[in-house]
Scaffold this active site. Structure first.
Site, PDB file in Angstrom:
ATOM      1  N   THR A   1     -28.966  30.844  -2.328  1.00 46.24           N
ATOM      2  CA  THR A   1     -27.992  29.785  -2.585  1.00 46.24           C
ATOM      3  C   THR A   1     -26.565  30.255  -2.368  1.00 46.24           C
ATOM      4  OG1 THR A   1     -27.038  28.475  -4.383  1.00 46.24           O
ATOM      5  CG2 THR A   1     -28.199  30.455  -5.034  1.00 46.24           C
ATOM      6  N   ASP A   2     -25.683  29.316  -2.034  1.00 45.28           N
ATOM      7  CA  ASP A   2     -24.255  29.671  -1.907  1.00 45.28           C
ATOM      8  C   ASP A   2     -23.635  30.018  -3.261  1.00 45.28           C
ATOM      9  OD1 ASP A   2     -24.220  27.115  -3.024  1.00 45.28           O
ATOM     10  OD2 ASP A   2     -22.871  26.247  -1.530  1.00 45.28           O
ATOM     11  N   GLU A   3     -24.366  29.703  -4.360  1.00 47.40           N
ATOM     12  CA  GLU A   3     -23.791  29.991  -5.687  1.00 47.40           C
ATOM     13  C   GLU A   3     -23.621  31.481  -5.936  1.00 47.40           C
ATOM     14  OE1 GLU A   3     -25.017  27.803  -9.081  1.00 47.40           O
ATOM     15  OE2 GLU A   3     -25.333  25.966  -7.943  1.00 47.40           O
TER      16      GLU A   3
ATOM     17  N   TYR B   1     -28.159  31.567 -13.739  1.00 48.64           N
ATOM     18  CA  TYR B   1     -28.934  31.166 -12.549  1.00 48.64           C
ATOM     19  C   TYR B   1     -28.447  31.913 -11.310  1.00 48.64           C
ATOM     20  CZ  TYR B   1     -29.940  28.509  -8.311  1.00 48.64           C
ATOM     21  OH  TYR B   1     -30.295  28.154  -7.025  1.00 48.64           O
TER      22      TYR B   1
ATOM     23  N   LYS C   1     -30.231  34.801  -8.874  1.00 50.09           N
ATOM     24  CA  LYS C   1     -30.444  34.633  -7.428  1.00 50.09           C
ATOM     25  C   LYS C   1     -29.792  35.787  -6.660  1.00 50.09           C
ATOM     26  CE  LYS C   1     -32.159  31.548  -5.555  1.00 50.09           C
ATOM     27  NZ  LYS C   1     -33.605  31.358  -5.173  1.00 50.09           N
TER      28      LYS C   1
HETATM   29  P1  NAD Z   1     -37.048  22.980  -7.872  1.00 48.39           P
HETATM   30  O1  NAD Z   1     -36.646  23.364  -9.250  1.00 48.39           O
HETATM   31  O2  NAD Z   1     -37.079  21.543  -7.489  1.00 48.39           O
HETATM   32  O3  NAD Z   1     -38.495  23.571  -7.546  1.00 48.39           O
HETATM   33  C1  NAD Z   1     -38.884  24.852  -7.918  1.00 48.39           C
HETATM   34  C2  NAD Z   1     -40.404  24.951  -7.756  1.00 48.39           C
HETATM   35  O4  NAD Z   1     -40.787  26.305  -8.081  1.00 48.39           O
HETATM   36  C3  NAD Z   1     -41.198  24.040  -8.698  1.00 48.39           C
HETATM   37  O5  NAD Z   1     -42.253  23.416  -7.996  1.00 48.39           O
HETATM   38  C4  NAD Z   1     -41.745  24.979  -9.761  1.00 48.39           C
HETATM   39  O6  NAD Z   1     -42.979  24.552 -10.323  1.00 48.39           O
HETATM   40  C5  NAD Z   1     -41.909  26.260  -8.954  1.00 48.39           C
HETATM   41  N1  NAD Z   1     -41.870  27.468  -9.802  1.00 48.39           N
HETATM   42  C6  NAD Z   1     -40.975  27.780 -10.768  1.00 48.39           C
HETATM   43  N2  NAD Z   1     -41.291  28.960 -11.335  1.00 48.39           N
HETATM   44  C7  NAD Z   1     -42.397  29.408 -10.700  1.00 48.39           C
HETATM   45  C8  NAD Z   1     -43.184  30.582 -10.821  1.00 48.39           C
HETATM   46  N3  NAD Z   1     -42.911  31.520 -11.730  1.00 48.39           N
HETATM   47  N4  NAD Z   1     -44.257  30.735 -10.004  1.00 48.39           N
HETATM   48  C9  NAD Z   1     -44.568  29.773  -9.073  1.00 48.39           C
HETATM   49  N5  NAD Z   1     -43.865  28.649  -8.935  1.00 48.39           N
HETATM   50  C10 NAD Z   1     -42.777  28.462  -9.719  1.00 48.39           C
HETATM   51  O7  NAD Z   1     -36.072  23.803  -6.909  1.00 48.39           O
HETATM   52  P2  NAD Z   1     -35.427  23.397  -5.504  1.00 48.39           P
HETATM   53  O8  NAD Z   1     -34.191  22.627  -5.739  1.00 48.39           O
HETATM   54  O9  NAD Z   1     -36.472  22.856  -4.628  1.00 48.39           O
HETATM   55  O10 NAD Z   1     -34.985  24.837  -4.988  1.00 48.39           O
HETATM   56  C11 NAD Z   1     -35.885  25.648  -4.253  1.00 48.39           C
HETATM   57  C12 NAD Z   1     -35.180  26.951  -3.916  1.00 48.39           C
HETATM   58  O11 NAD Z   1     -34.000  26.690  -3.148  1.00 48.39           O
HETATM   59  C13 NAD Z   1     -34.712  27.732  -5.143  1.00 48.39           C
HETATM   60  O12 NAD Z   1     -34.928  29.095  -4.899  1.00 48.39           O
HETATM   61  C14 NAD Z   1     -33.233  27.444  -5.236  1.00 48.39           C
HETATM   62  O13 NAD Z   1     -32.557  28.533  -5.803  1.00 48.39           O
HETATM   63  C15 NAD Z   1     -32.861  27.282  -3.769  1.00 48.39           C
HETATM   64  N6  NAD Z   1     -31.732  26.405  -3.451  1.00 48.39           N
HETATM   65  C16 NAD Z   1     -31.689  25.121  -3.936  1.00 48.39           C
HETATM   66  C17 NAD Z   1     -30.647  24.283  -3.549  1.00 48.39           C
HETATM   67  C18 NAD Z   1     -30.555  22.852  -4.035  1.00 48.39           C
HETATM   68  O14 NAD Z   1     -29.550  22.200  -3.790  1.00 48.39           O
HETATM   69  N7  NAD Z   1     -31.557  22.322  -4.707  1.00 48.39           N
HETATM   70  C19 NAD Z   1     -29.652  24.753  -2.684  1.00 48.39           C
HETATM   71  C20 NAD Z   1     -29.732  26.069  -2.226  1.00 48.39           C
HETATM   72  C21 NAD Z   1     -30.780  26.867  -2.605  1.00 48.39           C
HETATM   73  O1  DAU Z   2     -25.117  25.072  -4.210  1.00 47.57           O
HETATM   74  C1  DAU Z   2     -26.508  25.219  -4.259  1.00 47.57           C
HETATM   75  C2  DAU Z   2     -26.994  24.912  -5.658  1.00 47.57           C
HETATM   76  O2  DAU Z   2     -26.860  23.510  -5.827  1.00 47.57           O
HETATM   77  C3  DAU Z   2     -28.439  25.349  -5.894  1.00 47.57           C
HETATM   78  O3  DAU Z   2     -28.502  26.753  -5.831  1.00 47.57           O
HETATM   79  C4  DAU Z   2     -28.950  24.873  -7.267  1.00 47.57           C
HETATM   80  O4  DAU Z   2     -30.322  25.167  -7.404  1.00 47.57           O
HETATM   81  C5  DAU Z   2     -28.752  23.368  -7.346  1.00 47.57           C
HETATM   82  O5  DAU Z   2     -29.136  22.907  -8.628  1.00 47.57           O
HETATM   83  C6  DAU Z   2     -27.282  23.013  -7.080  1.00 47.57           C
HETATM   84  O6  DAU Z   2     -26.434  23.514  -8.137  1.00 47.57           O
HETATM   85  P1  DAU Z   2     -25.241  22.634  -8.756  1.00 47.57           P
HETATM   86  O7  DAU Z   2     -24.930  23.147 -10.089  1.00 47.57           O
HETATM   87  O8  DAU Z   2     -24.129  22.481  -7.779  1.00 47.57           O
HETATM   88  O9  DAU Z   2     -26.009  21.199  -8.804  1.00 47.57           O
HETATM   89  P2  DAU Z   2     -26.115  20.062  -9.920  1.00 47.57           P
HETATM   90  O10 DAU Z   2     -26.900  18.968  -9.298  1.00 47.57           O
HETATM   91  O11 DAU Z   2     -26.564  20.585 -11.222  1.00 47.57           O
HETATM   92  O12 DAU Z   2     -24.601  19.594 -10.081  1.00 47.57           O
HETATM   93  C7  DAU Z   2     -23.817  19.189  -8.976  1.00 47.57           C
HETATM   94  C8  DAU Z   2     -22.393  18.934  -9.473  1.00 47.57           C
HETATM   95  O13 DAU Z   2     -22.417  17.805 -10.348  1.00 47.57           O
HETATM   96  C9  DAU Z   2     -21.822  20.070 -10.295  1.00 47.57           C
HETATM   97  O14 DAU Z   2     -20.427  20.172 -10.053  1.00 47.57           O
HETATM   98  C10 DAU Z   2     -22.051  19.645 -11.737  1.00 47.57           C
HETATM   99  C11 DAU Z   2     -21.908  18.134 -11.662  1.00 47.57           C
HETATM  100  N1  DAU Z   2     -22.735  17.388 -12.643  1.00 47.57           N
HETATM  101  C12 DAU Z   2     -24.068  17.679 -12.731  1.00 47.57           C
HETATM  102  C13 DAU Z   2     -24.874  17.030 -13.639  1.00 47.57           C
HETATM  103  C14 DAU Z   2     -26.332  17.361 -13.758  1.00 47.57           C
HETATM  104  C15 DAU Z   2     -22.163  16.388 -13.407  1.00 47.57           C
HETATM  105  O15 DAU Z   2     -20.959  16.102 -13.293  1.00 47.57           O
HETATM  106  N2  DAU Z   2     -22.957  15.725 -14.313  1.00 47.57           N
HETATM  107  C16 DAU Z   2     -24.284  16.008 -14.466  1.00 47.57           C
HETATM  108  O16 DAU Z   2     -24.943  15.367 -15.323  1.00 47.57           O
END
Ligand code: NAD
Ligand code: DAU
Length: 342
Positions: free
Chosen positions: A128-130, A156, A160
């Protein structure tokens, strides 16, 4: 004829499931094995469309379970491993970091050890970019590059960053052919409703307050999940082992503007917006510089945000069966704890 076996961990979650659909649509001859623990974030119902296909296998299990992981590698001998499995929600990591360290770091270690023991064509870590921390709002000229120092804000993102470092150590020490991608915020179908965009859509549909953290001016760089999946395939096939690739589409939006767009799309009033206490350590702005993946692999995003967000909102409107099942039970408890009385 099966050409390749690909192991997708975390495939019952948001991006992993989209990746499985993407892969099976584009590579109908490949065998796809999904390993997922089915935590609160994993939903087997999401995978229903592929569950009965002969070239798909679902295994319920924990990536931290070394014996299970080794057995799976022994029987499946995957050519590619793509690790999506993670605890992924920042707010939950602030409440309880431990499970993030366990899954995101120790789970990654178990997968890397299995790759080392059985050999793979490529291990890919979805990061992730985080891991880069955040950028100030008053410096729109600054972007995250692959050389930006790690500077994490939440448990988190720290977990990562830890797993990224572990992957790089296996490349250097054991010569493991691994790559890492660091992507910006994804949006699209099947995202768990605790995340910003589905949460706002579902609350608006239910005429419930839309909780915006702090002043609502935090900026995220949104990318459609399909564009992320395409980028991962390009890295798996053509990316250089040992390299990190940033993925993002220069699509920066302020949170409050995204909320207003969603309300407009649903024809709901802005009076539903409720400013709430800010997230602890809330990152101000994310912005990816995607030049490396563009230059080396020819990747550019294909989905325009205006179109992608409208289609995504429509998807949640027409997929209430999917999310209604999910927002019951444990999620209600989490929602009460996070958002208090609203
Ligand atoms: P998500 O939370 O929707 O899904 C995570 C999945 O992993 C779930 O199906 C969960 O059951 C499974 N899981 C959790 N712990 C586990 C374990 N111990 N063993 C096996 N399975 C397990 O997450 P997502 O948003 O789909 O993100 C997927 C990946 O991409 C993550 O690594 C996250 O850090 C990364 N990522 C997410 C975003 C985003 O915007 N959502 C952006 C950049 C990177
Ligand atoms: O940038 C990549 C990341 O994006 C991934 O690594 C993470 O897994 C993914 O969850 C996401 O992280 P963020 O913290 O950016 O996403 P989130 O959806 O939780 O929040 C997006 C923005 O919205 C953030 O600035 C917080 C704000 N927010 C979020 C929630 C849940 C609100 O203002 N209100 C809310 O209730």
């Amino acid at each position: 004829m099966v050409t390749v076996t690909i192991l997708v961990t975390g495939g019952a979650g948001f991006i992993g499931s989209n990746f499985i659909f993407y892969w099976m649509e584009n590579h109908a001859d490949d065998r796809v094995v999904c390993l997922d623990k089915l935590t609160y974030a994993g939903n087997l119902s999401t995978l229903e469309p592929v569950m009965d296909k002969p070239n798909f296998r679902f295994v319920k299990g924990d990536i931290c379970d070394k014996n299970l992981v080794l057995d799976l590698f022994r029987t499946e001998r995957p050519e590619y491993v793509v690790n999506f499995a993670a605890e992924s929600h920042v707010d939950r990591s602030i409440d309880g970091p431990e499970v993030f360290l366990r899954t995101n770091i120790l789970g990654t270690a178990a997968l890397l050890d299995a790759c080392r023991e059985f050999g793979v064509g490529r291990y890919h870590q979805v990061s992730t970019d985080e891991v880069y921390g955040d950028l100030p709002l008053d410096r729109p000229d600054l972007f995250f590059t692959e050389d930006t120092p790690l500077h994490t804000s939440s448990p988190y993102s720290a977990s990562k960053a830890g797993s990224d470092l572990l992957v790089l150590s296996y490349v250097r020490t054991y010569g493991l052919p691994a790559t890492i991608s660091r992507c910006s915020n994804n949006y699209g179908p099947y995202q768990f409703p605790e995340k910003f965009i589905p949460l706002m859509v579902i609350n608006a549909l239910n005429n419930k307050p839309l909780p915006v953290y702090g002043d609502g001016l935090n900026v995220r760089d949104w990318l459609h999940v399909k564009d992320h999946c395409r980028a991962i395939e390009l890295i798996l096939r053509n990316g250089r082992a040992g390299e990190i690739y940033n993925i993002g589409g220069h699509n920066e939006k302020r949170n409050i503007d995204v909320v207003k767009l969603i309300l407009q799309e649903l024809n709901k009033p802005e009076s539903l917006i409720q400013y709430v206490a800010d997230r602890k350590g809330h990152d101000r702005r994310y912005a990816i510089d995607p030049q490396k993946i563009h230059r080396e692999l020819g990747w550019t995003p294909q989905t325009e945000f205006d179109d992608g967000i409208r289609r995504t909102v429509r998807w949640y409107v027409s997929s209430s069966d999917w999310w209604r099942e999910i927002v019951s039970g444990e999620y209600q408890e989490y929602y009460r704890k996070t958002y208090g009385g609203i």
